[in-house]
Write a protein that holds these residues in place. Sequence first.
Motif, short mmCIF file in Angstrom:
data_model
loop_
_atom_site.label_atom_id
_atom_site.label_comp_id
_atom_site.label_asym_id
_atom_site.label_seq_id
_atom_site.Cartn_x
_atom_site.Cartn_y
_atom_site.Cartn_z
N ARG A 7 0.83 -1.20 0.00
CA ARG A 7 0.00 0.00 0.00
C ARG A 7 0.86 1.25 0.00
O ARG A 7 0.61 2.19 -0.74
N THR A 11 1.05 4.18 -2.91
CA THR A 11 0.85 5.59 -2.59
C THR A 11 2.03 6.42 -3.06
O THR A 11 1.84 7.51 -3.62
N THR A 36 -11.08 12.53 -7.82
CA THR A 36 -10.31 11.37 -7.37
C THR A 36 -10.64 10.11 -8.18
O THR A 36 -9.77 9.30 -8.46
N GLY A 37 -11.92 9.98 -8.57
CA GLY A 37 -12.29 8.81 -9.36
C GLY A 37 -11.61 8.82 -10.72
O GLY A 37 -11.12 7.78 -11.18
N ALA A 40 -7.94 8.05 -10.22
CA ALA A 40 -7.74 6.64 -9.92
C ALA A 40 -7.80 5.81 -11.19
O ALA A 40 -6.99 4.89 -11.39
N GLU A 44 -4.74 3.86 -12.65
CA GLU A 44 -5.04 2.45 -12.42
C GLU A 44 -4.73 2.03 -10.98
O GLU A 44 -4.07 1.02 -10.72
N VAL A 45 -5.17 2.85 -10.06
CA VAL A 45 -5.07 2.53 -8.63
C VAL A 45 -6.43 2.82 -8.00
O VAL A 45 -7.33 3.36 -8.65
N SER A 46 -6.60 2.47 -6.74
CA SER A 46 -7.86 2.69 -6.06
C SER A 46 -8.01 4.15 -5.64
O SER A 46 -7.03 4.89 -5.51
N VAL A 47 -9.25 4.56 -5.40
CA VAL A 47 -9.53 5.91 -4.91
C VAL A 47 -8.84 6.18 -3.57
O VAL A 47 -8.27 7.26 -3.38
N PRO A 48 -8.84 5.22 -2.60
CA PRO A 48 -8.13 5.49 -1.34
C PRO A 48 -6.64 5.79 -1.54
O PRO A 48 -6.08 6.62 -0.82
N VAL A 49 -6.02 5.12 -2.50
CA VAL A 49 -4.60 5.40 -2.77
C VAL A 49 -4.42 6.83 -3.28
O VAL A 49 -3.51 7.54 -2.87
#
Length: 237
Positions: A7, A11, A36-37, A40, A44-49
């Motif tokens: 993770r 980041t 953020t969407g 992301a 090609e990563v998640s929104v939390p990242v």
Amino acid sequence: MATAIRRSSLTDQATQALMTYITENGLGDGDPLPGTGELAATFEVSVPVIREAIAGLAAIGVLKRQQGRESVVSTPNASHLSRLLSFRVAHAAVDDESIQQFREVVEVGSARLAAANRDEHALAELDRALQDLRGAEGDEALHVADIAFHAALARASSNDMFSLTLDALQPLLHRLRRRVWSGWVDSGGDLVSIVEAHATILEQVRAGDIEGAGKAMADHLAQARHGLENPPRPAAD
């Protein structure tokens, strides 16, 4: 543990990708980032990242987060660098001698460039700073006025690196000045000679004398070194 490392790595990569995105798209102060969407999906990563990467960049002043709105680009200022340098100095045991050595290299160069690049606005600012130094009452006011004069000199150099670096180092330079001043006074030094040293620097800058300005600053920093190498006497019981 492996998940946490993964993770953190994502980041870091997203943070670098965002900085590259800002640079390649020519984004400046106040320009918004995509949502953020969208970011992301782009990276090609998640929104939390992406949110973690944005939070990290906001912490160092590259981005500014706004409630209910997309983040916008910001320019880090001296306060961000100052916090980083202060933390680094505290944890790396950087002593006053090291800071003094830094001044002896950087501020001589700053004075030389100020003599080469000064203009009427810069000279007027230096005049005001010198008058504040002459009229300073009490040690604390003296240190503030001294820092202001050197900051004005850095701006007169027309090189933002001098201004940014010296502004960021203000807390450390303030600490050094307190020690230097105590040692200077306890070894017989006086305020008049300190003020006149600054006046000589300004005189050489005003004249556009590059070598003279550098020498005048070196002479002034020799006063600081004298104070540094003559620590104040301990207070009587």
